[in-house]
Design a protein around this motif. Structure first.
Motif, PDB file in Angstrom:
ATOM      1  N   SER A  59     105.814 -10.171 -38.850  1.00 48.93           N
ATOM      2  CA  SER A  59     105.430 -10.596 -37.508  1.00 48.93           C
ATOM      3  C   SER A  59     106.585 -10.371 -36.525  1.00 48.93           C
ATOM      4  CB  SER A  59     105.041 -12.073 -37.501  1.00 48.93           C
ATOM      5  OG  SER A  59     106.185 -12.901 -37.560  1.00 48.93           O
ATOM      6  N   PRO A  60     106.275 -10.069 -35.257  1.00 48.38           N
ATOM      7  CA  PRO A  60     107.337  -9.820 -34.266  1.00 48.38           C
ATOM      8  C   PRO A  60     108.321 -10.983 -34.131  1.00 48.38           C
ATOM      9  CG  PRO A  60     105.233  -9.072 -33.417  1.00 48.38           C
ATOM     10  CD  PRO A  60     104.941  -9.805 -34.695  1.00 48.38           C
ATOM     11  N   GLN A  61     107.822 -12.219 -34.102  1.00 50.59           N
ATOM     12  CA  GLN A  61     108.706 -13.366 -33.946  1.00 50.59           C
ATOM     13  C   GLN A  61     109.631 -13.534 -35.147  1.00 50.59           C
ATOM     14  OE1 GLN A  61     109.325 -15.237 -31.313  1.00 50.59           O
ATOM     15  NE2 GLN A  61     110.875 -16.364 -32.476  1.00 50.59           N
ATOM     16  N   GLU A  62     109.085 -13.371 -36.339  1.00 47.27           N
ATOM     17  CA  GLU A  62     109.915 -13.512 -37.534  1.00 47.27           C
ATOM     18  C   GLU A  62     110.927 -12.374 -37.647  1.00 47.27           C
ATOM     19  OE1 GLU A  62     107.200 -14.001 -40.798  1.00 47.27           O
ATOM     20  OE2 GLU A  62     107.091 -16.166 -40.489  1.00 47.27           O
ATOM     21  N   ARG A  63     110.580 -11.199 -37.146  1.00 49.30           N
ATOM     22  CA  ARG A  63     111.544 -10.092 -37.158  1.00 49.30           C
ATOM     23  C   ARG A  63     112.711 -10.361 -36.211  1.00 49.30           C
ATOM     24  NH1 ARG A  63     109.677  -4.065 -38.608  1.00 49.30           N
ATOM     25  NH2 ARG A  63     108.391  -4.580 -40.410  1.00 49.30           N
ATOM     26  N   LEU A  64     112.444 -11.045 -35.107  1.00 52.64           N
ATOM     27  CA  LEU A  64     113.537 -11.435 -34.219  1.00 52.64           C
ATOM     28  C   LEU A  64     114.479 -12.401 -34.928  1.00 52.64           C
ATOM     29  CD1 LEU A  64     111.674 -11.939 -30.809  1.00 52.64           C
ATOM     30  CD2 LEU A  64     113.303 -10.128 -31.383  1.00 52.64           C
ATOM     31  N   GLN A  65     113.910 -13.377 -35.635  1.00 50.52           N
ATOM     32  CA  GLN A  65     114.732 -14.322 -36.394  1.00 50.52           C
ATOM     33  C   GLN A  65     115.501 -13.590 -37.494  1.00 50.52           C
ATOM     34  OE1 GLN A  65     115.417 -17.438 -35.811  1.00 50.52           O
ATOM     35  NE2 GLN A  65     114.013 -17.674 -34.081  1.00 50.52           N
ATOM     36  N   GLN A  85     112.227 -26.546 -39.279  1.00 51.22           N
ATOM     37  CA  GLN A  85     110.982 -25.948 -38.788  1.00 51.22           C
ATOM     38  C   GLN A  85     110.555 -24.712 -39.583  1.00 51.22           C
ATOM     39  OE1 GLN A  85     109.365 -27.481 -36.280  1.00 51.22           O
ATOM     40  NE2 GLN A  85     111.015 -29.012 -36.215  1.00 51.22           N
ATOM     41  N   ASN A  86     111.413 -24.241 -40.488  1.00 51.58           N
ATOM     42  CA  ASN A  86     111.135 -22.998 -41.216  1.00 51.58           C
ATOM     43  C   ASN A  86     111.534 -23.153 -42.681  1.00 51.58           C
ATOM     44  OD1 ASN A  86     110.604 -20.828 -38.893  1.00 51.58           O
ATOM     45  ND2 ASN A  86     112.294 -22.158 -38.248  1.00 51.58           N
ATOM     46  N   THR A  87     110.738 -22.587 -43.566  1.00 56.77           N
ATOM     47  CA  THR A  87     111.054 -22.640 -44.990  1.00 56.77           C
ATOM     48  C   THR A  87     112.268 -21.776 -45.310  1.00 56.77           C
ATOM     49  OG1 THR A  87     108.713 -22.967 -45.499  1.00 56.77           O
ATOM     50  CG2 THR A  87     110.135 -22.278 -47.309  1.00 56.77           C
ATOM     51  N   TRP A  88     112.297 -20.582 -44.722  1.00 59.24           N
ATOM     52  CA  TRP A  88     113.392 -19.639 -44.905  1.00 59.24           C
ATOM     53  C   TRP A  88     113.957 -19.295 -43.535  1.00 59.24           C
ATOM     54  CZ3 TRP A  88     114.858 -19.257 -49.816  1.00 59.24           C
ATOM     55  CH2 TRP A  88     113.916 -19.480 -50.824  1.00 59.24           C
ATOM     56  N   PHE A  89     115.075 -18.606 -43.498  1.00 60.14           N
ATOM     57  CA  PHE A  89     115.740 -18.384 -42.210  1.00 60.14           C
ATOM     58  C   PHE A  89     114.916 -17.533 -41.253  1.00 60.14           C
ATOM     59  CE2 PHE A  89     119.659 -20.066 -44.103  1.00 60.14           C
ATOM     60  CZ  PHE A  89     120.140 -20.801 -43.021  1.00 60.14           C
ATOM     61  N   ALA A  90     114.110 -16.598 -41.783  1.00 52.83           N
ATOM     62  CA  ALA A  90     113.304 -15.766 -40.894  1.00 52.83           C
ATOM     63  C   ALA A  90     111.842 -16.191 -40.862  1.00 52.83           C
ATOM     64  CB  ALA A  90     113.409 -14.299 -41.290  1.00 52.83           C
ATOM     65  N   GLU A 143     108.531 -17.935 -43.103  1.00 57.25           N
ATOM     66  CA  GLU A 143     107.922 -18.513 -44.293  1.00 57.25           C
ATOM     67  C   GLU A 143     108.087 -17.662 -45.541  1.00 57.25           C
ATOM     68  OE1 GLU A 143     106.822 -21.692 -44.303  1.00 57.25           O
ATOM     69  OE2 GLU A 143     107.775 -21.519 -42.338  1.00 57.25           O
ATOM     70  N   GLN A 144     108.841 -16.569 -45.458  1.00 58.66           N
ATOM     71  CA  GLN A 144     109.111 -15.783 -46.654  1.00 58.66           C
ATOM     72  C   GLN A 144     110.605 -15.498 -46.755  1.00 58.66           C
ATOM     73  OE1 GLN A 144     107.059 -11.917 -45.372  1.00 58.66           O
ATOM     74  NE2 GLN A 144     108.909 -11.088 -46.342  1.00 58.66           N
ATOM     75  N   LEU A 145     111.057 -15.416 -48.001  1.00 57.82           N
ATOM     76  CA  LEU A 145     112.434 -15.008 -48.249  1.00 57.82           C
ATOM     77  C   LEU A 145     112.664 -13.624 -47.667  1.00 57.82           C
ATOM     78  CD1 LEU A 145     115.068 -15.645 -50.111  1.00 57.82           C
ATOM     79  CD2 LEU A 145     114.065 -13.875 -51.547  1.00 57.82           C
ATOM     80  N   SER A 146     113.833 -13.407 -47.087  1.00 58.30           N
ATOM     81  CA  SER A 146     114.163 -12.087 -46.540  1.00 58.30           C
ATOM     82  C   SER A 146     115.647 -11.806 -46.744  1.00 58.30           C
ATOM     83  CB  SER A 146     113.801 -12.009 -45.056  1.00 58.30           C
ATOM     84  OG  SER A 146     114.728 -12.762 -44.279  1.00 58.30           O
ATOM     85  N   MET A 147     116.040 -10.603 -46.352  1.00 57.57           N
ATOM     86  CA  MET A 147     117.465 -10.259 -46.400  1.00 57.57           C
ATOM     87  C   MET A 147     118.295 -11.202 -45.531  1.00 57.57           C
ATOM     88  SD  MET A 147     118.267  -7.774 -48.443  1.00 57.57           S
ATOM     89  CE  MET A 147     117.674  -6.252 -49.228  1.00 57.57           C
ATOM     90  N   ALA A 148     117.661 -11.833 -44.549  1.00 53.62           N
ATOM     91  CA  ALA A 148     118.393 -12.799 -43.725  1.00 53.62           C
ATOM     92  C   ALA A 148     118.900 -13.962 -44.575  1.00 53.62           C
ATOM     93  CB  ALA A 148     117.507 -13.307 -42.593  1.00 53.62           C
ATOM     94  N   ASP A 149     118.077 -14.432 -45.510  1.00 51.36           N
ATOM     95  CA  ASP A 149     118.507 -15.514 -46.401  1.00 51.36           C
ATOM     96  C   ASP A 149     119.615 -15.039 -47.328  1.00 51.36           C
ATOM     97  OD1 ASP A 149     116.408 -17.756 -45.940  1.00 51.36           O
ATOM     98  OD2 ASP A 149     115.227 -15.922 -46.133  1.00 51.36           O
ATOM     99  N   ILE A 150     119.479 -13.811 -47.814  1.00 46.10           N
ATOM    100  CA  ILE A 150     120.508 -13.273 -48.708  1.00 46.10           C
ATOM    101  C   ILE A 150     121.836 -13.157 -47.968  1.00 46.10           C
ATOM    102  CG2 ILE A 150     121.172 -11.261 -50.088  1.00 46.10           C
ATOM    103  CD1 ILE A 150     118.182 -10.907 -50.738  1.00 46.10           C
ATOM    104  N   GLN A 151     121.796 -12.688 -46.732  1.00 46.97           N
ATOM    105  CA  GLN A 151     123.014 -12.585 -45.925  1.00 46.97           C
ATOM    106  C   GLN A 151     123.587 -13.965 -45.605  1.00 46.97           C
ATOM    107  OE1 GLN A 151     125.072 -10.353 -45.338  1.00 46.97           O
ATOM    108  NE2 GLN A 151     125.686 -10.121 -43.209  1.00 46.97           N
TER     109      GLN A 151
END
Length: 222
Positions: free
Chosen positions: A86-92, A159-164, A166-174
């Motif tokens: 999603s566009p919003q989650e990609r910004l995060q 407000q969010n399960t993961w940093f970006a 509701e799904q784990l992403s490279m943002a969490d890994i970083q």
């Protein structure tokens, strides 16, 4: 095959975790920190900066953990498992991927340095002054800055399960290295949402495999 030049107790643990999440085969070349906690000179034979992580892929050399994670996602994640859609989650996603090293990690490194001014290898005659200086800078500036960062992350994860999202992403890994370093060093309050995020990370089989491969993750000064 992908090759990770892995330094113990370092940011390269993030690359191992990413590779495990993507289920990619890889080879590890291991390096041990010197007694000073600096990387060994041997790493300069791989990359001029002599830092870890370094990733090799088909003759190409990549340094900087954020750049490595972005490369892995763009080149080895065709199903987009580690990048939200999603566009919003990609910004995060983009924000946290850069915030980790651009904003949070410098504060943690400064705290580590100023917290070490009263210890070796600082010359013994300067340690008393160094300790007073280090404590003063931490109290007047660094602790307040870190408290602001901690509250910022805590509010986001409320407000969010993961940093970006509701799904784990490279943002969490970083974010894993600086966020866990902050929790290990304490002094920033209870932070229940950040601790819950850390627990979710540590429960992931890929994280556990990465720890088995790279060794325990500890934090100097923690």
């Amino acid at each position: 095959m992908l090759t990770v030049h892995h330094l113990n107790l370092s940011r390269s643990q993030r690359v191992l975790w990413a590779l495990e999440e993507l289920e990619l085969p890889y080879h590890i070349v291991r390096y041990q920190r010197e007694p000073t906690m600096l990387a060994p000179e041997a790493l300069k034979k791989v990359h001029p900066l002599g830092k870890s992580p370094v990733l090799e892929d088909d003759g190409m050399i990549f340094a900087e953990s954020g750049a490595i994670l972005e490369y892995l996602q763009e080149s080895h994640d065709p199903e987009q498992r580690l990048k939200p859609q999603s566009p919003q989650e990609r910004l995060q996603y983009r924000f946290w991927l850069h915030y980790a090293e651009g904003s949070l990690m410098p504060m943690l490194l400064m705290k580590l340095v100023f917290g070490s001014l009263g210890k070796p290898p600082v010359p013994i005659g300067l340690r008393t002054v160094g300790k007073i200086l280090g404590q003063g800078v931490q109290k007047a500036y660094l602790n307040k800055q870190l408290a602001t960062h901690a509250a910022f992350m805590e509010g986001h994860l409320a407000q969010n399960t993961w940093f970006a999202g509701e799904q784990l992403s490279m943002a969490d890994i970083q974010m894993s290295y600086p966020a866990m370093a902050l929790l290990a060093r304490g002094g920033q309050g209870d932070l229940p949402h950040l601790r819950a995020w850390k627990k979710r990370v540590e429960e992931r089989p890929a994280w556990q495999r990465a720890i088995q491969q790279g060794g325990p993750l500890d934090f100097p000064g923690g």
